[in-house]
Each structure stands twice: as C-alpha cells, then as structure tokens.
Scaffold this motif. Sequence first.
Motif, PDB file in Angstrom:
ATOM      1  N   ASN A   5       0.828  -1.334  -0.013  1.00 34.56           N
ATOM      2  CA  ASN A   5      -0.092  -0.008   0.066  1.00 34.56           C
ATOM      3  C   ASN A   5       0.982   1.295   0.017  1.00 34.56           C
ATOM      4  O   ASN A   5       2.179   1.113  -0.340  1.00 34.56           O
ATOM      5  CB  ASN A   5      -0.967  -0.038   1.307  1.00 34.56           C
ATOM      6  N   LYS A   6       0.224   2.325   0.273  1.00 36.32           N
ATOM      7  CA  LYS A   6       1.159   3.686   0.239  1.00 36.32           C
ATOM      8  C   LYS A   6       1.450   4.178   1.664  1.00 36.32           C
ATOM      9  O   LYS A   6       1.419   5.283   1.774  1.00 36.32           O
ATOM     10  CB  LYS A   6       0.385   4.622  -0.552  1.00 36.32           C
ATOM     11  N   ILE A   7       1.561   3.188   2.531  1.00 40.27           N
ATOM     12  CA  ILE A   7       1.840   3.595   4.109  1.00 40.27           C
ATOM     13  C   ILE A   7       3.211   2.776   4.244  1.00 40.27           C
ATOM     14  O   ILE A   7       3.518   1.887   3.861  1.00 40.27           O
ATOM     15  CB  ILE A   7       0.839   3.352   4.804  1.00 40.27           C
ATOM     16  N   SER A   8       3.764   3.292   5.270  1.00 40.14           N
ATOM     17  CA  SER A   8       5.136   2.653   5.982  1.00 40.14           C
ATOM     18  C   SER A   8       5.139   2.470   7.202  1.00 40.14           C
ATOM     19  O   SER A   8       4.004   3.079   8.130  1.00 40.14           O
ATOM     20  CB  SER A   8       6.527   3.498   5.652  1.00 40.14           C
ATOM     21  N   PRO A   9       5.807   1.689   8.114  1.00 45.29           N
ATOM     22  CA  PRO A   9       5.816   1.521   9.414  1.00 45.29           C
ATOM     23  C   PRO A   9       5.623   2.719  10.135  1.00 45.29           C
ATOM     24  O   PRO A   9       5.342   2.841  11.332  1.00 45.29           O
ATOM     25  CB  PRO A   9       6.995   0.467   9.808  1.00 45.29           C
ATOM     26  N   GLN A  10       6.345   3.990   9.773  1.00 42.14           N
ATOM     27  CA  GLN A  10       6.354   5.106  10.483  1.00 42.14           C
ATOM     28  C   GLN A  10       5.090   5.773  10.410  1.00 42.14           C
ATOM     29  O   GLN A  10       4.846   6.791  11.364  1.00 42.14           O
ATOM     30  CB  GLN A  10       7.226   6.195   9.761  1.00 42.14           C
ATOM     31  N   ASP A  11       4.131   5.184   9.677  1.00 40.58           N
ATOM     32  CA  ASP A  11       2.862   5.867   9.714  1.00 40.58           C
ATOM     33  C   ASP A  11       2.003   5.389  10.851  1.00 40.58           C
ATOM     34  O   ASP A  11       0.811   5.776  11.184  1.00 40.58           O
ATOM     35  CB  ASP A  11       2.110   5.861   8.558  1.00 40.58           C
ATOM     36  N   ILE A  12       2.404   4.281  11.484  1.00 38.47           N
ATOM     37  CA  ILE A  12       1.556   3.470  12.596  1.00 38.47           C
ATOM     38  C   ILE A  12       1.634   4.507  13.785  1.00 38.47           C
ATOM     39  O   ILE A  12       2.846   4.536  14.438  1.00 38.47           O
ATOM     40  CB  ILE A  12       2.166   2.305  12.699  1.00 38.47           C
ATOM     41  N   PRO A  13       0.787   5.044  14.366  1.00 36.47           N
ATOM     42  CA  PRO A  13       0.882   5.607  15.614  1.00 36.47           C
ATOM     43  C   PRO A  13       1.191   4.936  16.941  1.00 36.47           C
ATOM     44  O   PRO A  13       0.851   3.624  16.773  1.00 36.47           O
ATOM     45  CB  PRO A  13      -0.294   6.201  16.059  1.00 36.47           C
ATOM     46  N   SER A  14       1.771   5.696  17.944  1.00 35.42           N
ATOM     47  CA  SER A  14       2.302   4.813  19.022  1.00 35.42           C
ATOM     48  C   SER A  14       1.023   3.848  19.787  1.00 35.42           C
ATOM     49  O   SER A  14       1.355   3.228  20.479  1.00 35.42           O
ATOM     50  CB  SER A  14       3.029   5.659  20.059  1.00 35.42           C
ATOM     51  N   GLU A  15      -0.089   4.807  19.655  1.00 39.33           N
ATOM     52  CA  GLU A  15      -1.186   4.327  20.546  1.00 39.33           C
ATOM     53  C   GLU A  15      -1.554   2.727  19.881  1.00 39.33           C
ATOM     54  O   GLU A  15      -2.428   2.092  20.554  1.00 39.33           O
ATOM     55  CB  GLU A  15      -2.553   5.053  20.383  1.00 39.33           C
ATOM     56  N   ALA A  16      -1.056   2.420  18.528  1.00 42.82           N
ATOM     57  CA  ALA A  16      -1.437   1.094  18.286  1.00 42.82           C
ATOM     58  C   ALA A  16      -0.934   0.028  19.143  1.00 42.82           C
ATOM     59  O   ALA A  16      -1.528  -1.199  18.979  1.00 42.82           O
ATOM     60  CB  ALA A  16      -0.883   1.012  16.975  1.00 42.82           C
ATOM     61  N   LEU A  67      -1.593  -0.270  22.475  1.00 45.34           N
ATOM     62  CA  LEU A  67      -2.638  -0.426  23.104  1.00 45.34           C
ATOM     63  C   LEU A  67      -3.652  -1.309  22.211  1.00 45.34           C
ATOM     64  O   LEU A  67      -4.458  -2.257  22.608  1.00 45.34           O
ATOM     65  CB  LEU A  67      -3.039   0.692  23.833  1.00 45.34           C
ATOM     66  N   CYS A  68      -4.203  -0.539  21.111  1.00 49.45           N
ATOM     67  CA  CYS A  68      -5.206  -0.994  20.505  1.00 49.45           C
ATOM     68  C   CYS A  68      -5.235  -2.544  19.899  1.00 49.45           C
ATOM     69  O   CYS A  68      -5.857  -3.149  20.006  1.00 49.45           O
ATOM     70  CB  CYS A  68      -5.451   0.167  19.321  1.00 49.45           C
ATOM     71  N   LEU A  69      -3.931  -2.644  19.346  1.00 54.35           N
ATOM     72  CA  LEU A  69      -3.593  -3.814  18.559  1.00 54.35           C
ATOM     73  C   LEU A  69      -2.693  -4.801  19.458  1.00 54.35           C
ATOM     74  O   LEU A  69      -1.802  -5.421  19.183  1.00 54.35           O
ATOM     75  CB  LEU A  69      -2.883  -3.703  17.258  1.00 54.35           C
ATOM     76  N   ARG A  70      -2.954  -4.902  20.686  1.00 52.06           N
ATOM     77  CA  ARG A  70      -2.272  -5.582  21.765  1.00 52.06           C
ATOM     78  C   ARG A  70      -2.075  -6.994  21.301  1.00 52.06           C
ATOM     79  O   ARG A  70      -0.985  -7.807  21.913  1.00 52.06           O
ATOM     80  CB  ARG A  70      -2.544  -5.373  23.211  1.00 52.06           C
ATOM     81  N   LEU A  71      -3.136  -7.611  20.892  1.00 56.14           N
ATOM     82  CA  LEU A  71      -3.205  -9.016  20.626  1.00 56.14           C
ATOM     83  C   LEU A  71      -2.668  -9.654  19.322  1.00 56.14           C
ATOM     84  O   LEU A  71      -2.527 -10.561  19.031  1.00 56.14           O
ATOM     85  CB  LEU A  71      -4.555  -9.530  20.784  1.00 56.14           C
ATOM     86  N   ALA A  72      -2.248  -8.472  18.581  1.00 53.12           N
ATOM     87  CA  ALA A  72      -1.629  -8.706  17.225  1.00 53.12           C
ATOM     88  C   ALA A  72      -0.186  -9.521  17.165  1.00 53.12           C
ATOM     89  O   ALA A  72       0.438  -9.242  18.070  1.00 53.12           O
ATOM     90  CB  ALA A  72      -1.529  -7.485  16.402  1.00 53.12           C
ATOM     91  N   THR A  73      -0.256 -10.503  16.527  1.00 50.15           N
ATOM     92  CA  THR A  73       0.988 -11.323  16.185  1.00 50.15           C
ATOM     93  C   THR A  73       1.489 -11.070  14.940  1.00 50.15           C
ATOM     94  O   THR A  73       2.906 -11.560  14.773  1.00 50.15           O
ATOM     95  CB  THR A  73       0.646 -13.010  16.631  1.00 50.15           C
ATOM     96  N   ASN A  74       0.957 -10.657  14.080  1.00 47.53           N
ATOM     97  CA  ASN A  74       1.603 -10.385  12.698  1.00 47.53           C
ATOM     98  C   ASN A  74       1.058  -9.060  12.257  1.00 47.53           C
ATOM     99  O   ASN A  74      -0.311  -9.220  11.799  1.00 47.53           O
ATOM    100  CB  ASN A  74       1.227 -11.808  11.982  1.00 47.53           C
ATOM    101  N   ILE A  75       1.790  -8.197  11.940  1.00 44.77           N
ATOM    102  CA  ILE A  75       1.367  -6.815  11.211  1.00 44.77           C
ATOM    103  C   ILE A  75       2.448  -6.828  10.079  1.00 44.77           C
ATOM    104  O   ILE A  75       3.587  -6.571  10.428  1.00 44.77           O
ATOM    105  CB  ILE A  75       1.401  -5.741  12.119  1.00 44.77           C
ATOM    106  N   ASP A  76       1.875  -6.703   8.770  1.00 48.94           N
ATOM    107  CA  ASP A  76       2.661  -6.298   7.528  1.00 48.94           C
ATOM    108  C   ASP A  76       2.463  -5.058   7.099  1.00 48.94           C
ATOM    109  O   ASP A  76       1.255  -4.784   6.685  1.00 48.94           O
ATOM    110  CB  ASP A  76       2.543  -7.510   6.714  1.00 48.94           C
ATOM    111  N   VAL A  77       3.415  -4.318   6.934  1.00 55.41           N
ATOM    112  CA  VAL A  77       2.901  -3.036   6.451  1.00 55.41           C
ATOM    113  C   VAL A  77       4.278  -2.964   5.195  1.00 55.41           C
ATOM    114  O   VAL A  77       5.294  -2.939   5.595  1.00 55.41           O
ATOM    115  CB  VAL A  77       3.364  -1.773   7.417  1.00 55.41           C
TER     116      VAL A  77
END
Length: 359
Positions: A336-347, A349-359
Amino acid sequence: RGWIVLLLLAKLVNISTTQSSSSLTWLSYLRNRAYSHGYGRSHSQASLTAEDDSSQLECPLECDCPSMYRYAMYCNNRNLQHVPFVPSRIKYVYLQNNQITGITNGVFDNAPNLSWIGLHSNKLSSDKISDKVFAKLPNLVRLFLHNNNLNRFPKGLPPSLRVLHLNHNNISVVPADSFHGMSNLMALHLQMNPIEDLGNALDGLPSLTVLDLRGNRLRKIPERLPLKLSQLYLEYNHISSVPAGFLNDRPELRFVRLSHNQLTNGGIPANVFNVSTLVELDLSFNKLERIPTISTSLENLYLQANKIKEFSLSSFCRAVDRNNYSNLRVLRLDANKISPQDIPSEAVLCLRLATNIDV
C-alpha cells in the motif's frame, strides 16, 4: 544368403518371444484376477466367504472392488469412456480422471445406496447427461462433477445431497429452480465458471454453510444469501460494492473473502464490516484508499495490495485505553502507500493481541 536366413530366423524368434511374453502377461493378469475371485484354489486355500466371492464376481473387469472396502468401487484413471455397471451393494464409486463424455439414464439405478459419486476430471457434456440420472439415488450425499465441460446446471439432483462440486466448468446460468427441495445441501462449489448473476437461485438452501464463487463474472454480491452461511468466497470477480447490512442479516457468517475485485471506499457503506460475528475478512487486491471500520471482534484482516494512504487507528478501536482493544491477530497492509512510520504509538494498546502486522 546364409546370414540373411539367420537374420530372418532371429527376427521370427524375437517376434514369437514378444507375442509369447505379451500373451503370458495377459494370462498372468487373468490368472491373478481369477485367483482373487477364488478360482483355481482348493477349499482349504480359499479365504473369502461365499458372500465375498459373489461380491468380487459382480465387480466389472475394468474396475477394482477390494474386499477390505466392500462398499467401494475404484474405476478412476482407467481411460474409460463410459460408466460401467455398478453392483447393488456399492456406496462409493470413483470414476474421476477418465474420458467419460456422458451418462445415460438408469446407469446408477441398480445401486440405490450410492452416497458418493466421483465423476470429476472427465469430459462430461451437459447434452449427454440424462435429466434423471441422479434422481433415483435417495442416499446420495456427495457429488463431484468439477473439471468437466458442463455448460448447464444439471437437473434432477436428489434432495439428499450435502456437498456438490460443479467448479471448473462452463456454467453461465443457474436457473431459479436449480436447488428446489435441496434442503440438506451444506457446501456448494461453483468457482471458476462464467456466472454473471445468480438471481434467486440460492433460495431454498436453509442448510448451506459454504458457498464458493471464486473466479466467476459477478458484478455484485448475490442477493438473498442463505441465513446459515458461514463461509463466503468471492475472490476474482468484478464486484465494486457491498450491500449495506448484508452481514447483519447473516449471523452465522464468519469468513468473507473479497480479494481481487473492484472495491472502492465509495462502494463500502459505513460500518458494513463492523459486525461482531465476523472472524476473517479479506479485502486485498482492490482499490481501497482508506481502512474500513471493522469490529473489535475481527481476528484476521487482509488489506494488502490496495491504495491505502494512512493508518487510521479508529478503524480498529473506537476508544484507545487499557480497557478497549481489538482482537485482531493478523493485519496485512503491505503493498500500500503507507510505511511503518505511519503507525501511531497508540497502536500498541489498540492492537495488543496482534501477532503479525505487515506494512
């Protein structure tokens, strides 16, 4: 001249030997076949009961009916051009990977207990299949007709069917009465056909849980989907929008796959995917520019290969704190047109159960 005579004699001997070898091979096959039926053995050597002997003798020569699987008949991969005689005791018949082009009426009538018919990967034509060939099989549960040359939906299917494979054919139209009385059908595979619209054909399928329509020519999600549907596969079609509320009306729907379509954010109503029953959602390879709002119950979300420009945390969590978080385990946003730097720090808390995030 002497050496010419010797060569001729040698050639004749070779031909005779070859023919003899061929004859011996054939005789050996017949002898082994007869031995398995009980011929040529003394009473003390015979291991089959009279009932087993009778069962073996009923089996057509072009097929195998192993005594250890007394209700099965294996006729697959035999280069057959017709359906052979089926003994009355048979429940499972395997005829796949042959050259069968048609099925005449009454060919299965002698075996009313048939529950499994494998006719896939043949050369079946709709014009050469009788409308009543399956109608007299009250116990038929699974029917495999995929990878053939069918251009029409078969008629006269018994109401006992639970699994039907018609994928990889040339079926373009499914008449409204195709599934009349088929209240037991649980899985319908119609992928890789040129179907453009199903209309009301899916009415009357109260037990359907799996519907596979990948690789067709659908421009919209079929209307009036069965209420018990659990898995819906719609990849590789031409779908550009999602009906509002179609998930709310189907509480059993857990897996929805819509990758490789023409979806845009304009074709996705607000909160259409914000349904607590949904477990997996695949929207990859479309034309989305924003992450749609999803339920916090969703576990797997595939959004790769779209045109998404921002990471909107509100799509996953309505509030971001220790008590509110998403159950998302897998999130794919690569290509897509986003990068890891675009993910806010609050993620965190929100995505605390995530085991796999591909950006």
